[in-house]
Every structure is written in C-alpha cells, then in structure tokens.
Write a protein that holds these residues in place. Structure first.
Motif, PDB file in Angstrom:
ATOM      1  N   THR A  47       0.703  -0.889  -0.049  1.00 47.70           N
ATOM      2  CA  THR A  47      -0.005   0.351  -0.111  1.00 47.70           C
ATOM      3  C   THR A  47       0.795   0.489   0.268  1.00 47.70           C
ATOM      4  O   THR A  47       2.521   1.345   0.328  1.00 47.70           O
ATOM      5  N   PRO A  48       0.253   2.562  -0.380  1.00 48.23           N
ATOM      6  CA  PRO A  48       1.343   3.775  -0.053  1.00 48.23           C
ATOM      7  C   PRO A  48       1.805   3.991   1.190  1.00 48.23           C
ATOM      8  O   PRO A  48       3.036   4.244   1.481  1.00 48.23           O
ATOM      9  N   LEU A  49       0.607   3.642   2.292  1.00 47.85           N
ATOM     10  CA  LEU A  49       1.637   3.759   3.879  1.00 47.85           C
ATOM     11  C   LEU A  49       2.689   2.841   4.124  1.00 47.85           C
ATOM     12  O   LEU A  49       3.605   3.421   4.490  1.00 47.85           O
ATOM     13  N   GLN A  50       2.425   1.916   3.399  1.00 50.29           N
ATOM     14  CA  GLN A  50       3.189   0.169   3.801  1.00 50.29           C
ATOM     15  C   GLN A  50       4.747   1.194   3.076  1.00 50.29           C
ATOM     16  O   GLN A  50       6.054   0.916   3.813  1.00 50.29           O
ATOM     17  N   ALA A  51       4.284   1.225   1.561  1.00 48.58           N
ATOM     18  CA  ALA A  51       5.796   2.379   0.738  1.00 48.58           C
ATOM     19  C   ALA A  51       6.581   2.984   1.788  1.00 48.58           C
ATOM     20  O   ALA A  51       7.802   3.490   1.713  1.00 48.58           O
ATOM     21  N   ALA A  52       5.729   4.193   1.933  1.00 44.43           N
ATOM     22  CA  ALA A  52       6.516   5.408   2.586  1.00 44.43           C
ATOM     23  C   ALA A  52       6.741   4.683   4.087  1.00 44.43           C
ATOM     24  O   ALA A  52       8.328   5.375   4.407  1.00 44.43           O
ATOM     25  N   ARG A  53       6.666   3.831   4.239  1.00 36.82           N
ATOM     26  CA  ARG A  53       6.874   3.442   5.967  1.00 36.82           C
ATOM     27  C   ARG A  53       8.533   2.929   5.909  1.00 36.82           C
ATOM     28  O   ARG A  53       9.353   3.243   6.463  1.00 36.82           O
ATOM     29  N   ARG A  54       8.241   1.983   3.967  1.00 35.10           N
ATOM     30  CA  ARG A  54       9.893   1.173   3.988  1.00 35.10           C
ATOM     31  C   ARG A  54      10.504   2.631   3.586  1.00 35.10           C
ATOM     32  O   ARG A  54      11.892   2.004   4.226  1.00 35.10           O
ATOM     33  N   GLU A  55      10.071   2.850   2.622  1.00 33.84           N
ATOM     34  CA  GLU A  55      11.265   4.338   2.166  1.00 33.84           C
ATOM     35  C   GLU A  55      11.927   4.703   3.349  1.00 33.84           C
ATOM     36  O   GLU A  55      13.005   5.623   3.049  1.00 33.84           O
ATOM     37  N   ALA A  65       6.877   4.868  12.129  1.00 31.85           N
ATOM     38  CA  ALA A  65       6.105   3.997  13.161  1.00 31.85           C
ATOM     39  C   ALA A  65       5.562   6.244  13.259  1.00 31.85           C
ATOM     40  O   ALA A  65       4.325   6.211  13.635  1.00 31.85           O
ATOM     41  N   ALA A  66       6.051   6.742  12.987  1.00 28.06           N
ATOM     42  CA  ALA A  66       6.058   8.442  13.222  1.00 28.06           C
ATOM     43  C   ALA A  66       4.723   8.958  11.866  1.00 28.06           C
ATOM     44  O   ALA A  66       4.404   9.836  11.720  1.00 28.06           O
ATOM     45  N   ILE A  67       4.997   8.172  10.696  1.00 27.91           N
ATOM     46  CA  ILE A  67       4.112   8.585   9.893  1.00 27.91           C
ATOM     47  C   ILE A  67       2.629   8.342  10.069  1.00 27.91           C
ATOM     48  O   ILE A  67       1.982   7.632  10.443  1.00 27.91           O
ATOM     49  N   GLY A  68       2.158   8.888  10.142  1.00 23.21           N
ATOM     50  CA  GLY A  68       0.673   8.915   9.970  1.00 23.21           C
ATOM     51  C   GLY A  68       0.069   8.715   8.824  1.00 23.21           C
ATOM     52  O   GLY A  68       0.811   8.518   7.949  1.00 23.21           O
ATOM     53  N   ASP A  69      -1.285   8.222   8.778  1.00 27.35           N
ATOM     54  CA  ASP A  69      -2.308   7.703   7.519  1.00 27.35           C
ATOM     55  C   ASP A  69      -3.041   8.828   6.205  1.00 27.35           C
ATOM     56  O   ASP A  69      -3.327   8.151   5.374  1.00 27.35           O
ATOM     57  N   ARG A  70      -2.556  10.116   6.813  1.00 23.13           N
ATOM     58  CA  ARG A  70      -2.901  11.083   6.125  1.00 23.13           C
ATOM     59  C   ARG A  70      -1.952  10.959   5.103  1.00 23.13           C
ATOM     60  O   ARG A  70      -0.899  11.627   5.297  1.00 23.13           O
ATOM     61  N   THR A  83      14.614  10.221 -17.304  1.00 28.90           N
ATOM     62  CA  THR A  83      13.270   9.241 -17.845  1.00 28.90           C
ATOM     63  C   THR A  83      12.227  10.723 -17.873  1.00 28.90           C
ATOM     64  O   THR A  83      12.716  11.284 -16.427  1.00 28.90           O
ATOM     65  N   HIS A  84      11.036  10.786 -17.739  1.00 33.61           N
ATOM     66  CA  HIS A  84      10.797  11.906 -17.740  1.00 33.61           C
ATOM     67  C   HIS A  84       9.182  11.744 -17.213  1.00 33.61           C
ATOM     68  O   HIS A  84       8.762  10.428 -17.516  1.00 33.61           O
ATOM     69  N   PHE A  85       9.277  11.776 -15.539  1.00 32.93           N
ATOM     70  CA  PHE A  85       7.820  11.278 -14.276  1.00 32.93           C
ATOM     71  C   PHE A  85       7.018  12.198 -14.084  1.00 32.93           C
ATOM     72  O   PHE A  85       7.133  13.346 -14.138  1.00 32.93           O
ATOM     73  N   VAL A  86       6.056  11.597 -14.586  1.00 35.88           N
ATOM     74  CA  VAL A  86       4.850  12.355 -14.675  1.00 35.88           C
ATOM     75  C   VAL A  86       3.934  11.730 -13.449  1.00 35.88           C
ATOM     76  O   VAL A  86       3.865  10.418 -13.433  1.00 35.88           O
ATOM     77  N   GLY A  87       3.059  11.969 -12.885  1.00 33.55           N
ATOM     78  CA  GLY A  87       1.658  11.626 -12.242  1.00 33.55           C
ATOM     79  C   GLY A  87       2.068  11.668 -10.637  1.00 33.55           C
ATOM     80  O   GLY A  87       2.739  12.203 -10.107  1.00 33.55           O
ATOM     81  N   PRO A  88       0.552  11.144 -10.460  1.00 32.98           N
ATOM     82  CA  PRO A  88       0.041  11.686  -8.935  1.00 32.98           C
ATOM     83  C   PRO A  88       1.267  10.212  -8.005  1.00 32.98           C
ATOM     84  O   PRO A  88       1.942   9.584  -8.262  1.00 32.98           O
ATOM     85  N   GLU A  89       1.651  11.306  -6.904  1.00 33.09           N
ATOM     86  CA  GLU A  89       2.027  10.561  -5.250  1.00 33.09           C
ATOM     87  C   GLU A  89       1.255  11.096  -4.275  1.00 33.09           C
ATOM     88  O   GLU A  89       0.925  11.970  -4.263  1.00 33.09           O
ATOM     89  N   GLN A  90       1.496  10.187  -3.774  1.00 34.60           N
ATOM     90  CA  GLN A  90       1.016  10.558  -1.973  1.00 34.60           C
ATOM     91  C   GLN A  90       2.069  10.929  -1.491  1.00 34.60           C
ATOM     92  O   GLN A  90       3.598   9.746  -1.162  1.00 34.60           O
ATOM     93  N   PHE A  91       1.787  11.918  -1.091  1.00 32.84           N
ATOM     94  CA  PHE A  91       2.774  12.444   0.172  1.00 32.84           C
ATOM     95  C   PHE A  91       2.498  12.500   1.834  1.00 32.84           C
ATOM     96  O   PHE A  91       0.796  12.644   2.332  1.00 32.84           O
ATOM     97  N   PHE A  92       3.065  12.040   2.898  1.00 32.39           N
ATOM     98  CA  PHE A  92       2.277  11.825   4.008  1.00 32.39           C
ATOM     99  C   PHE A  92       3.410  12.794   4.980  1.00 32.39           C
ATOM    100  O   PHE A  92       4.430  12.926   4.432  1.00 32.39           O
ATOM    101  N   THR A  93       2.997  12.765   5.937  1.00 32.35           N
ATOM    102  CA  THR A  93       3.531  13.153   7.057  1.00 32.35           C
ATOM    103  C   THR A  93       4.894  12.601   8.305  1.00 32.35           C
ATOM    104  O   THR A  93       3.689  11.552   8.959  1.00 32.35           O
TER     105      THR A  93
END
Length: 150
Positions: A47-55, A65-70, A83-93
């Motif tokens: 999931t995006p949240l799992q990826a954010a925590r791993r990264e 664990a400091a990353i919230g789910d919003r 490479t030209h990267f385009v598209g949405p990314e999820q930004f967590f805090t």
C-alpha cells in the motif's frame, strides 16, 4: 525522452522545531542536483502507507511508525536519469519530538549511496535559498497545507 508514471510516495518529516528533512541528490545521467523529501517507488503488493514507511526507514533510519495515515496527492513532473516522470504521488507526514533527529545512510541501495550527496533539516524560510532545484517546486505550499492539519 520517455514519459512514465511510477507509483511512488514521499514523506514530509518535521522535526521538533518545524524544520523539514530534505535529501540532496545528484542525477548520474545529467549531473543535475535536486532537494526532495525522502521516498520512492511503491513495490508490488504494497500500500502507499507501507511503501512510505519502508522508504523512510531505508533512506533515513528514522522511525517509520511516526508516519500518519493521512496524505496529499501531488502531481509530479520531473526528469531523473533521462526519464520524464509524471503523475500523482502520495505525500505523507511524520513528526519527530526532537530537533534534527539523526539520519543514517545504511539502508540505501548501492546506487542510492553514490547519488545521495547529503541531507539537511531545513526551515521553511530557507527553502528559497537552497542552491539546487526543489522537488516538487510546490513544496512550500504543501508544507503550509500539512501544518494546517495540526
């Protein structure tokens, strides 16, 4: 130049004094340099949240664990390694209770070790003074939006 969308996430890390953590990278193809929040691609099955925590853990050693789910969805438009990267990314805090928590590089992949120049905890007021490009360019506005959540 090819344009691709790579599902990816970023983590805006705030320290106790409100500074934000930015990674300073050098593109091995163009030699261009940029500052951006830690993050990266979403692996299959994550999931995006799992990826954010791993990264976050891999790139900084900070507590995932400091990353919230919003999150905010941010449309990216950037060139990296030819490479030209385009598209949405999820930004967590993530918020940390100390000033400038230590960041480690041990979790970086070998190519990341060579491409990461440094990292820094930066005050919002200093973003405009960074010597290289800021990604995404709308980061100051995003920081204001994230701060309004608390």
């Amino acid at each position: 130049m090819a344009s691709v969308h790579r599902p990816a996430v970023r983590v805006i890390c705030f320290d106790a004094d409100g500074r934000v953590l930015l990674m300073h990278w050098e593109d091995p193809v163009s030699g261009g340099r940029l500052w951006e929040p830690p993050g990266g691609g979403i692996d299959p099955g994550e999931t995006p949240l799992q990826a954010a925590r791993r990264e976050l853990a891999e790139e900084t050693g900070l507590d995932p664990a400091a990353i919230g789910d919003r999150y905010l969805e941010v449309v990216r438009d950037s060139v990296w390694k030819g490479t030209h990267f385009v598209g949405p990314e999820q930004f967590f805090t993530a918020s940390f209770p100390t000033a400038r928590p230590p960041v480690v590089r041990e979790g970086l992949l070998p190519y990341e070790q060579s491409e990461l120049l440094t990292h820094a905890w930066i005050a919002s007021s200093d973003l405009a003074t960074l010597p290289d490009r800021l990604e995404p360019p709308t980061l100051p506005e995003l920081l204001a939006e994230f701060r309004s959540w608390s």
